[in-house]
Motif scaffolding. Structure first.
Motif, PDB file in Angstrom:
ATOM      1  N   UNK A 199       0.849  -1.198   0.000  1.00 47.43           N
ATOM      2  CA  UNK A 199       0.000   0.000   0.000  1.00 47.43           C
ATOM      3  C   UNK A 199       0.879   1.241   0.000  1.00 47.43           C
ATOM      4  N   UNK A 200       0.626   2.100  -0.982  1.00 46.40           N
ATOM      5  CA  UNK A 200       1.402   3.324  -1.134  1.00 46.40           C
ATOM      6  C   UNK A 200       0.443   4.503  -1.168  1.00 46.40           C
ATOM      7  N   UNK A 201       0.715   5.516  -0.354  1.00 47.25           N
ATOM      8  CA  UNK A 201      -0.058   6.755  -0.393  1.00 47.25           C
ATOM      9  C   UNK A 201       0.837   7.822  -0.993  1.00 47.25           C
ATOM     10  N   UNK A 202       0.389   8.408  -2.099  1.00 48.92           N
ATOM     11  CA  UNK A 202       1.087   9.530  -2.730  1.00 48.92           C
ATOM     12  C   UNK A 202       0.261  10.763  -2.388  1.00 48.92           C
ATOM     13  N   UNK A 203       0.820  11.647  -1.574  1.00 51.72           N
ATOM     14  CA  UNK A 203       0.057  12.760  -1.015  1.00 51.72           C
ATOM     15  C   UNK A 203       0.658  14.104  -1.396  1.00 51.72           C
ATOM     16  N   UNK A 221      -3.749   5.521   9.748  1.00 52.85           N
ATOM     17  CA  UNK A 221      -4.033   4.384  10.643  1.00 52.85           C
ATOM     18  C   UNK A 221      -5.076   3.464  10.013  1.00 52.85           C
ATOM     19  N   UNK A 222      -6.047   4.048   9.301  1.00 53.34           N
ATOM     20  CA  UNK A 222      -7.086   3.246   8.654  1.00 53.34           C
ATOM     21  C   UNK A 222      -6.527   2.504   7.431  1.00 53.34           C
ATOM     22  N   UNK A 223      -5.732   3.192   6.596  1.00 53.71           N
ATOM     23  CA  UNK A 223      -5.199   2.587   5.370  1.00 53.71           C
ATOM     24  C   UNK A 223      -4.038   1.632   5.633  1.00 53.71           C
ATOM     25  N   UNK A 224      -3.253   1.897   6.654  1.00 55.16           N
ATOM     26  CA  UNK A 224      -2.069   1.110   7.021  1.00 55.16           C
ATOM     27  C   UNK A 224      -1.096   0.947   5.845  1.00 55.16           C
ATOM     28  N   UNK A 225      -0.653   2.075   5.250  1.00 56.05           N
ATOM     29  CA  UNK A 225       0.277   1.968   4.116  1.00 56.05           C
ATOM     30  C   UNK A 225       1.676   1.562   4.568  1.00 56.05           C
ATOM     31  N   UNK A 226       2.408   0.927   3.653  1.00 57.31           N
ATOM     32  CA  UNK A 226       3.822   0.623   3.906  1.00 57.31           C
ATOM     33  C   UNK A 226       4.700   1.800   3.507  1.00 57.31           C
ATOM     34  N   UNK A 227       4.217   2.614   2.548  1.00 58.56           N
ATOM     35  CA  UNK A 227       4.984   3.753   2.042  1.00 58.56           C
ATOM     36  C   UNK A 227       4.064   4.960   1.936  1.00 58.56           C
ATOM     37  N   UNK A 228       4.547   6.097   2.412  1.00 60.68           N
ATOM     38  CA  UNK A 228       3.869   7.377   2.200  1.00 60.68           C
ATOM     39  C   UNK A 228       4.861   8.284   1.487  1.00 60.68           C
ATOM     40  N   UNK A 229       4.445   8.826   0.344  1.00 60.63           N
ATOM     41  CA  UNK A 229       5.266   9.758  -0.422  1.00 60.63           C
ATOM     42  C   UNK A 229       4.570  11.110  -0.393  1.00 60.63           C
ATOM     43  N   UNK A 230       5.201  12.102   0.224  1.00 64.82           N
ATOM     44  CA  UNK A 230       4.619  13.438   0.317  1.00 64.82           C
ATOM     45  C   UNK A 230       5.298  14.376  -0.664  1.00 64.82           C
ATOM     46  N   UNK A 237       8.727   6.579   4.715  1.00 65.50           N
ATOM     47  CA  UNK A 237       8.159   7.875   4.341  1.00 65.50           C
ATOM     48  C   UNK A 237       9.188   8.594   3.477  1.00 65.50           C
ATOM     49  N   UNK A 238       8.743   9.023   2.299  1.00 63.37           N
ATOM     50  CA  UNK A 238       9.616   9.709   1.346  1.00 63.37           C
ATOM     51  C   UNK A 238       9.009  11.077   1.081  1.00 63.37           C
ATOM     52  N   UNK A 239       9.854  12.101   1.008  1.00 60.87           N
ATOM     53  CA  UNK A 239       9.352  13.454   0.765  1.00 60.87           C
ATOM     54  C   UNK A 239      10.025  14.063  -0.453  1.00 60.87           C
ATOM     55  N   UNK A 240       9.225  14.696  -1.298  1.00 58.42           N
ATOM     56  CA  UNK A 240       9.705  15.433  -2.463  1.00 58.42           C
ATOM     57  C   UNK A 240       9.617  16.916  -2.104  1.00 58.42           C
ATOM     58  N   UNK A 241      10.749  17.543  -1.884  1.00 59.07           N
ATOM     59  CA  UNK A 241      10.782  18.941  -1.464  1.00 59.07           C
ATOM     60  C   UNK A 241      10.549  19.847  -2.666  1.00 59.07           C
ATOM     61  N   UNK A 242       9.583  20.757  -2.540  1.00 55.97           N
ATOM     62  CA  UNK A 242       9.208  21.633  -3.646  1.00 55.97           C
ATOM     63  C   UNK A 242       9.567  23.098  -3.443  1.00 55.97           C
ATOM     64  N   UNK A 243       9.846  23.500  -2.236  1.00 53.86           N
ATOM     65  CA  UNK A 243      10.176  24.896  -1.934  1.00 53.86           C
ATOM     66  C   UNK A 243       9.031  25.857  -2.249  1.00 53.86           C
ATOM     67  N   UNK A 244       7.789  25.417  -2.080  1.00 60.03           N
ATOM     68  CA  UNK A 244       6.667  26.319  -2.335  1.00 60.03           C
ATOM     69  C   UNK A 244       6.646  27.490  -1.358  1.00 60.03           C
ATOM     70  N   UNK A 245       7.247  27.288  -0.189  1.00 60.40           N
ATOM     71  CA  UNK A 245       7.302  28.387   0.777  1.00 60.40           C
ATOM     72  C   UNK A 245       7.997  29.606   0.178  1.00 60.40           C
ATOM     73  N   UNK A 246       8.893  29.394  -0.768  1.00 65.97           N
ATOM     74  CA  UNK A 246       9.604  30.513  -1.387  1.00 65.97           C
ATOM     75  C   UNK A 246       8.687  31.338  -2.282  1.00 65.97           C
ATOM     76  N   UNK A 247       7.559  30.747  -2.699  1.00 61.23           N
ATOM     77  CA  UNK A 247       6.614  31.447  -3.574  1.00 61.23           C
ATOM     78  C   UNK A 247       5.460  32.075  -2.801  1.00 61.23           C
TER      79      UNK A 247
END
Length: 154
Positions: free
Chosen positions: A12-16, A93-102, A123-133
């Motif tokens: 189970x993978x959640x791409x968020x 907690x409901x989905x119980x994913x093995x991987x979460x990609x934010x 847990x993997x994160x893709x940094x976008x730097x939206x705070x700079x915008x």
């Protein structure tokens, strides 16, 4: 032909991301490939994004995953941080994913915290730097958020 030793059956993978266009722009190929390999892919987007457009459930479904929307406030006020984290924690907690990609600053901070609290193993994160915008943030707040996101991305 896919290598059967790399099968993702049942993973189970959640791409968020905070907005659906971040999922479709970045994840269309990745998510459809994961689904082809047998993974259960959940595409999570905010139903109230500041950047981008609201989630189009049919478009997300066409990427091979199960679309999910959560009303996340796309800012880092303490009340929103706590509320968003709890909302995502319950979902994880409901989905119980093995991987979460934010992806993106807010989802990276809130989603990673919720995934950690839900004891998601990877847990993997893709940094976008939206705070700079973000025009509403002072230079000090931008630097603070940039450091927080970079710390969480590591």
């Amino acid at each position: 032909m896919p290598d059967s030793s790399r099968s993702l059956d049942g993973v189970r993978i959640v791409h968020a991301a905070t907005s659906a266009n971040m999922l479709t722009a970045f994840g269309r190929v990745m998510d459809s490939r994961l689904a082809e390999e047998g993974a259960e892919v959940y595409l999570l987007a905010s139903s109230e994004p500041i950047y981008g457009r609201p989630a189009d459930l049919d478009e997300l479904r066409s990427m091979g995953g199960e679309p999910l929307t959560v009303p996340l406030q796309n800012n880092l006020r303490p009340g929103n941080f706590v509320g968003n984290t709890l909302r995502l924690w319950r979902l994880f907690r409901r989905l119980r994913p093995e991987i979460v990609h934010t992806r993106a600053s807010v989802m990276g901070i809130v989603g990673r915290t919720a995934a950690w609290l839900a004891r998601v193993p990877c847990v993997v994160h893709h940094q976008d730097d939206l705070h700079a915008r973000e025009a509403d943030l002072s230079p000090v707040k931008r630097r603070l958020i940039a450091r927080l996101e970079a710390w969480l991305a590591n």
